[in-house]
Scaffold this active site. Structure first.
Site, PDB file in Angstrom:
ATOM      1  N   ASP A  70       0.758  -1.262   0.136  1.00  0.00           N
ATOM      2  CA  ASP A  70      -0.011  -0.025  -0.045  1.00  0.00           C
ATOM      3  C   ASP A  70       0.955   1.204  -0.005  1.00  0.00           C
ATOM      4  OD1 ASP A  70      -2.344  -1.410  -0.005  1.00  0.00           O
ATOM      5  OD2 ASP A  70      -2.795  -1.096   2.129  1.00  0.00           O
ATOM      6  N   ASN A 145      -5.861   8.243   1.468  1.00  0.00           N
ATOM      7  CA  ASN A 145      -6.361   7.654   2.648  1.00  0.00           C
ATOM      8  C   ASN A 145      -6.712   8.589   3.722  1.00  0.00           C
ATOM      9  OD1 ASN A 145      -6.056   4.899   1.825  1.00  0.00           O
ATOM     10  ND2 ASN A 145      -4.191   4.682   2.944  1.00  0.00           N
ATOM     11  N   ASP A 175      -3.736  12.903  21.482  1.00  0.00           N
ATOM     12  CA  ASP A 175      -2.689  12.726  20.567  1.00  0.00           C
ATOM     13  C   ASP A 175      -3.014  13.140  19.196  1.00  0.00           C
ATOM     14  OD1 ASP A 175      -1.487  11.520  22.559  1.00  0.00           O
ATOM     15  OD2 ASP A 175      -1.673   9.473  21.900  1.00  0.00           O
ATOM     16  N   THR A 186      -9.757   1.940   6.433  1.00  0.00           N
ATOM     17  CA  THR A 186      -9.390   0.541   6.854  1.00  0.00           C
ATOM     18  C   THR A 186      -7.973   0.800   7.212  1.00  0.00           C
ATOM     19  OG1 THR A 186      -8.793   0.087   4.429  1.00  0.00           O
ATOM     20  CG2 THR A 186     -10.996  -0.843   5.481  1.00  0.00           C
ATOM     21  N   ALA A 187      -7.017   1.848   7.165  1.00  0.00           N
ATOM     22  CA  ALA A 187      -6.011   2.083   7.547  1.00  0.00           C
ATOM     23  C   ALA A 187      -5.623   2.761   8.715  1.00  0.00           C
ATOM     24  CB  ALA A 187      -5.135   3.140   6.168  1.00  0.00           C
ATOM     25  N   ALA A 189      -7.222   5.148  10.524  1.00  0.00           N
ATOM     26  CA  ALA A 189      -8.552   5.399  11.214  1.00  0.00           C
ATOM     27  C   ALA A 189      -9.007   3.973  11.861  1.00  0.00           C
ATOM     28  CB  ALA A 189      -9.678   6.073  10.198  1.00  0.00           C
ATOM     29  N   SER A 191      -6.953   1.388  12.596  1.00  0.00           N
ATOM     30  CA  SER A 191      -6.291   1.289  13.777  1.00  0.00           C
ATOM     31  C   SER A 191      -6.719   2.035  15.178  1.00  0.00           C
ATOM     32  CB  SER A 191      -4.797   1.453  13.327  1.00  0.00           C
ATOM     33  OG  SER A 191      -4.501   0.552  12.320  1.00  0.00           O
TER      34      SER A 191
END
Length: 314
Positions: A70, A145, A175, A186-187, A189, A191
Site C-alpha cells: 500500500d 487515505n 494525540d 481501513t488504514a 483510522a 487502527s
C-alpha cells in the site's frame, strides 16, 4: 498506436526487482511500451507533481502498474492524482488493501490489461487547506487515505477544537485526529478504532486519537460538509499535519486545518468484480462462520462421539 504502461516499484527490494523484470518482459511481449519509475516522489507538502508527471509521461500511459504494498501505491498515487490514468496495484506487501492482484497472479494481470479486461473505479480523496498564523496565503494538499493532525512531540498532548461546517462540535486534548476517506477507513483510522466504510460511501470520517474527553467518538460527514480542526492557542504543543503518511507540514499554535471531500477522484483499474465484503474478509482473514453454524458443528461432533461410545459398549 503503441500502448504504454508506467511501472512504479520499490527498487531496493529483491522481490520487487524480480517482479518488475517479469512484468516488463510480459508487457513488452504483449506489445506495450514500458517505462519505469523508482524515485521517492514526496518532497514537500501539497501536490507539486506536475513536473514529475510530465517527465515520466504519465498522461501518455494507459495504466500505472504498481508493484509493492500500500505504501508504494500511495507513492504512485502522487503521480496519477489529477489525471485520468488509473492505478493497478500488484501486492508484494502484507495486507495490500489497495492492491488489485497478488504476486502469483502477475501473468494473468498483464494478460487482462492487454485484453482491456478491466474496469476503472473512482475513489474519493480529501482536499486539505492549512491556514497558518502570520501567512497571507493558505497551503493546500490532498490525501487518498487520510489527513492526520498530530502532536509534534511525544511528551504532551495537543489541544484542538473540531467544527463541522463552521459550527463547533467539541474541543479536547489528544494525540491527534485522523480525517479519512472511505478508502482510508481501513488504514490509520481503523487502527484508531474507527468504523470500516464501504468504498462507495461518499463521506469523510474523523477519529480522535487518545482524546481526553467525554465525547470523543468518530464522526462521519457527507460530501458537501467540511471539518475544521484548530490547534488552540492554549495548546502546550504545536502540531504536524501528515497526508497519507508521506507529505507533512508543521502546524504552529493558532493554525486552522480544513478538510473536505476532494473535487477530483483518483482512479483504480479493477480486474475482479468481487464485492467489498469479500475483499474485507480476505485481507483481514475474518471468520465468517456465524455462531449458529459453529453450534451446529459442535452438536454434530458431540453426537458422533456418543455414537462411538455406544459402539464401544456393545
Amino acid at each position: 498506436m503503441t500502448r504504454r504502461v508506467l511501472i512504479v516499484t520499490h527498487g531496493g527490494r529483491p522481490e520487487a526487482v524480480a517482479a518488475m523484470s517479469e512484468a516488463v518482459a510480459e508487457l513488452e511481449s504483449a506489445g506495450f511500451e514500458v517505462a519505469l519509475h523508482d524515485d521517492d516522489l514526496a518532497e514537500s507538502f501539497g501536490d507539486e507533481m506536475a513536473a514529475a508527471r510530465a517527465r515520466e509521461g504519465v498522461t501518455e500511459s494507459e495504466i500505472v502498474m504498481v508493484l509493492g504494498g500500500d505504501g508504494t501505491i500511495l507513492r504512485a498515487a502522487e503521480l496519477t492524482h489529477g489525471t485520468d490514468v488509473p492505478l493497478l496495484g500488484v501486492n508484494l506487501g502484507h495486507v495490500g488493501f489497495l492492491a488489485e492482484s497478488e504476486r502469483e497472479n502477475l501473468h494473468d494481470a498483464v494478460r487482462r490489461v492487454a485484453a482491456r479486461e478491466y474496469v476503472v473505479e473512482e475513489r474519493s480523496v480529501v482536499d486539505v487547506v492549512v491556514h497558518r498564523p502570520g501567512e497571507d496565503e493558505p497551503v493546500t494538499g490532498w490525501a487518498l487515505n487520510e489527513a492526520t493532525v498530530e502532536k509534534a512531540h511525544r511528551d504532551r498532548m495537543i489541544e484542538v477544537a473540531v467544527a463541522v461546517d463552521d459550527r463547533p462540535v467539541s474541543s479536547f486534548g489528544c494525540d491527534g485526529v485522523v480525517m479519512a476517506t472511505a478508502t482510508g477507513s481501513t488504514a490509520h483510522a481503523f487502527s484508531a478504532g474507527g468504523p470500516v466504510m464501504w468504498p462507495d460511501v461518499d463521506a469523510v470520517l474523523l477519529v480522535p486519537l487518545s482524546a481526553h474527553a467525554l465525547f470523543s467518538r468518530p464522526l462521519v460527514i457527507g460530501p458537501r460538509s467540511e471539518y475544521t480542526v484548530d490547534v488552540l492557542e492554549r495548546s502546550p504543543l504545536p502540531g504536524v499535519l501528515t497526508c497519507d503518511g508521506r507529505r507533512s507540514i508543521d502546524l504552529p499554535v493558532g493554525t486552522r486545518v480544513q478538510v473536505r471531500r476532494g473535487a477530483v477522484p483518483l482512479r483504480f483499474a479493477r480486474l475482479v468484480h468481487a464485492p467489498f465484503s469479500d475483499r474485507l474478509v480476505s485481507k483481514f482473514n475474518l471468520p465468517v462462520i456465524g455462531w449458529r453454524e459453529a453450534a451446529d458443528e459442535a452438536a454434530a461432533r458431540r453426537a458422533s462421539r456418543f455414537v462411538v461410545d455406544d459402539d464401544k459398549e456393545e
